[in-house]
Scaffold this active site. Structure first.
Site, PDB file in Angstrom:
ATOM      1  N   LYS A  44     -37.024 -25.353  -7.712  1.00 56.61           N
ATOM      2  CA  LYS A  44     -36.674 -26.079  -8.941  1.00 56.61           C
ATOM      3  C   LYS A  44     -35.161 -26.150  -9.135  1.00 56.61           C
ATOM      4  O   LYS A  44     -34.620 -27.187  -9.494  1.00 56.61           O
ATOM      5  CB  LYS A  44     -37.329 -25.421 -10.175  1.00 56.61           C
ATOM      6  CG  LYS A  44     -38.851 -25.372 -10.104  1.00 56.61           C
ATOM      7  CD  LYS A  44     -39.472 -24.878 -11.415  1.00 56.61           C
ATOM      8  CE  LYS A  44     -39.136 -23.447 -11.778  1.00 56.61           C
ATOM      9  NZ  LYS A  44     -39.705 -22.450 -10.862  1.00 56.61           N
TER      10      LYS A  44
ATOM     11  N   ARG B  10     -42.974 -22.603 -20.046  1.00 54.55           N
ATOM     12  CA  ARG B  10     -43.744 -21.692 -19.193  1.00 54.55           C
ATOM     13  C   ARG B  10     -45.039 -21.244 -19.855  1.00 54.55           C
ATOM     14  O   ARG B  10     -45.787 -20.480 -19.241  1.00 54.55           O
ATOM     15  CB  ARG B  10     -42.899 -20.459 -18.893  1.00 54.55           C
ATOM     16  CG  ARG B  10     -42.198 -20.478 -17.526  1.00 54.55           C
ATOM     17  CD  ARG B  10     -41.357 -19.220 -17.454  1.00 54.55           C
ATOM     18  NE  ARG B  10     -41.014 -18.743 -16.157  1.00 54.55           N
ATOM     19  CZ  ARG B  10     -39.850 -18.962 -15.553  1.00 54.55           C
ATOM     20  NH1 ARG B  10     -38.945 -19.749 -16.098  1.00 54.55           N
ATOM     21  NH2 ARG B  10     -39.596 -18.399 -14.397  1.00 54.55           N
TER      22      ARG B  10
ATOM     23  N   ARG C 255     -33.498 -15.369  -1.100  1.00 55.35           N
ATOM     24  CA  ARG C 255     -32.575 -15.692  -2.198  1.00 55.35           C
ATOM     25  C   ARG C 255     -32.010 -14.411  -2.805  1.00 55.35           C
ATOM     26  O   ARG C 255     -30.839 -14.350  -3.179  1.00 55.35           O
ATOM     27  CB  ARG C 255     -33.319 -16.509  -3.261  1.00 55.35           C
ATOM     28  CG  ARG C 255     -32.437 -16.985  -4.398  1.00 55.35           C
ATOM     29  CD  ARG C 255     -33.141 -17.978  -5.290  1.00 55.35           C
ATOM     30  NE  ARG C 255     -33.966 -17.333  -6.284  1.00 55.35           N
ATOM     31  CZ  ARG C 255     -34.762 -17.986  -7.149  1.00 55.35           C
ATOM     32  NH1 ARG C 255     -34.849 -19.296  -7.107  1.00 55.35           N
ATOM     33  NH2 ARG C 255     -35.476 -17.342  -8.034  1.00 55.35           N
TER      34      ARG C 255
ATOM     35  N   ARG D  48     -29.777 -11.360  -7.262  1.00 52.21           N
ATOM     36  CA  ARG D  48     -30.643 -11.273  -8.439  1.00 52.21           C
ATOM     37  C   ARG D  48     -31.653 -10.144  -8.264  1.00 52.21           C
ATOM     38  O   ARG D  48     -32.422 -10.135  -7.303  1.00 52.21           O
ATOM     39  CB  ARG D  48     -31.393 -12.596  -8.628  1.00 52.21           C
ATOM     40  CG  ARG D  48     -30.774 -13.505  -9.659  1.00 52.21           C
ATOM     41  CD  ARG D  48     -31.556 -14.781  -9.791  1.00 52.21           C
ATOM     42  NE  ARG D  48     -32.879 -14.598 -10.371  1.00 52.21           N
ATOM     43  CZ  ARG D  48     -33.671 -15.601 -10.703  1.00 52.21           C
ATOM     44  NH1 ARG D  48     -33.286 -16.839 -10.495  1.00 52.21           N
ATOM     45  NH2 ARG D  48     -34.854 -15.359 -11.238  1.00 52.21           N
TER      46      ARG D  48
ATOM     47  N   ARG E  27     -44.123 -11.695 -11.107  1.00 56.38           N
ATOM     48  CA  ARG E  27     -43.693 -13.021 -11.591  1.00 56.38           C
ATOM     49  C   ARG E  27     -44.696 -14.100 -11.171  1.00 56.38           C
ATOM     50  O   ARG E  27     -44.999 -15.002 -11.953  1.00 56.38           O
ATOM     51  CB  ARG E  27     -42.293 -13.355 -11.051  1.00 56.38           C
ATOM     52  CG  ARG E  27     -41.209 -12.554 -11.764  1.00 56.38           C
ATOM     53  CD  ARG E  27     -39.934 -12.511 -10.973  1.00 56.38           C
ATOM     54  NE  ARG E  27     -39.299 -13.801 -10.838  1.00 56.38           N
ATOM     55  CZ  ARG E  27     -38.413 -14.096  -9.886  1.00 56.38           C
ATOM     56  NH1 ARG E  27     -38.066 -13.182  -8.991  1.00 56.38           N
ATOM     57  NH2 ARG E  27     -37.863 -15.277  -9.842  1.00 56.38           N
TER      58      ARG E  27
HETATM   59  P1  AMP Z   1     -36.123 -18.171 -13.630  1.00 58.87           P
HETATM   60  O1  AMP Z   1     -34.661 -18.164 -13.410  1.00 58.87           O
HETATM   61  O2  AMP Z   1     -36.637 -19.465 -14.181  1.00 58.87           O
HETATM   62  O3  AMP Z   1     -36.901 -17.728 -12.407  1.00 58.87           O
HETATM   63  O4  AMP Z   1     -36.429 -17.087 -14.770  1.00 58.87           O
HETATM   64  C1  AMP Z   1     -36.124 -15.709 -14.574  1.00 58.87           C
HETATM   65  C2  AMP Z   1     -36.841 -14.885 -15.623  1.00 58.87           C
HETATM   66  O5  AMP Z   1     -36.392 -15.272 -16.935  1.00 58.87           O
HETATM   67  C3  AMP Z   1     -38.363 -15.047 -15.666  1.00 58.87           C
HETATM   68  O6  AMP Z   1     -39.016 -14.206 -14.739  1.00 58.87           O
HETATM   69  C4  AMP Z   1     -38.662 -14.656 -17.110  1.00 58.87           C
HETATM   70  O7  AMP Z   1     -38.598 -13.250 -17.275  1.00 58.87           O
HETATM   71  C5  AMP Z   1     -37.471 -15.246 -17.873  1.00 58.87           C
HETATM   72  N1  AMP Z   1     -37.719 -16.646 -18.308  1.00 58.87           N
HETATM   73  C6  AMP Z   1     -37.071 -17.769 -17.888  1.00 58.87           C
HETATM   74  N2  AMP Z   1     -37.545 -18.863 -18.503  1.00 58.87           N
HETATM   75  C7  AMP Z   1     -38.538 -18.431 -19.324  1.00 58.87           C
HETATM   76  C8  AMP Z   1     -39.433 -19.102 -20.215  1.00 58.87           C
HETATM   77  N3  AMP Z   1     -39.417 -20.444 -20.362  1.00 58.87           N
HETATM   78  N4  AMP Z   1     -40.320 -18.329 -20.902  1.00 58.87           N
HETATM   79  C9  AMP Z   1     -40.352 -16.993 -20.775  1.00 58.87           C
HETATM   80  N5  AMP Z   1     -39.559 -16.301 -19.939  1.00 58.87           N
HETATM   81  C10 AMP Z   1     -38.643 -17.012 -19.215  1.00 58.87           C
END
Ligand code: AMP
Length: 189
Positions: A14, A89, A128, A134, A146
């Protein structure tokens, strides 16, 4: 306005595809993951609370991410459109996004859902993790959590957009350029 939801499990590509799409279509990139990581870097109370959940691979509460998105929509009233990456999400987030966009007399044009196998996701995320540092990409157990959260809470969000006739499934397994071309065809079509 051209508003696009880029959907898919962690590691689906994404982020990579968002940066190509924003430059082609002049969209504003709204990634709740990036916004949360900025809060963590800035050492805010919100960031501190979110970090505890993110480090465990769990979702952050709906109100927190909806509030962040609402603020970004308000701050960019002249945008040509938005690309939502990692948001919504949950079903509650999807409904809140529709309401926020309706207030601004706009809506979601399409949800593009990137489809990638679980083995490929694990491989990409561990890779990654080495490059980006990260924490949540470095531990197979957290990655597994996740993906579990995705399957339980996030995957059903596709049905929300399907019911509106807005879901388009895109194979996420080819080269970056092949996938980008497929996304552009889906957006233009
Ligand atoms: P990402 O960078 O999109 O993979 O998000 C990393 C982490 O941030 C996720 O594993 C969640 O803990 C949190 N997170 C990001 N976006 C959301 C969302 N829309 N709703 C809830 N938690 C989120």
């Amino acid at each position: 306005m051209r508003n696009i939801v880029l959907f898919g499990p962690p590691g689906a590509g994404k982020g990579t595809q968002s940066s190509k799409l924003i430059s082609k279509y002049q969209l504003i990139h709204l990634s709740t993951g990036d916004l949360l990581r900025s809060e963590i870097s800035a050492g805010t109370a919100l960031g501190l609370e979110a970090k505890g959940l993110m480090d465990k691979g769990l979702l952050v509460p709906d109100e927190v991410v909806i509030g962040m998105i609402a603020a970004k929509l308000d701050a960019n009233t002249n945008a040509a459109g938005f690309i939502f990456d990692g948001f919504p999400r949950t079903h509650a987030q999807a409904a809140a996004l529709d309401a926020l966009l309706e207030e601004k007399h706009t809506n979601i044009q399409v949800m593009l859902s990137l489809e990638v196998s679980n083995e490929e996701l694990m491989k990409r995320l561990l890779l990654r993790g080495k490059d980006s540092g990260r924490a949540d990409d470095q531990n197979p157990e957290i990655i597994g959590k996740r993906i579990e959260e995705y399957n339980a809470k996030t995957k059903p969000v596709a049905a929300y957009y399907q019911a509106q006739g807005k879901l388009k499934n895109i194979p996420g397994m080819g080269s970056v350029d092949e996938i980008f071309d497929a996304l552009c065809i889906a957006i233009n079509g």
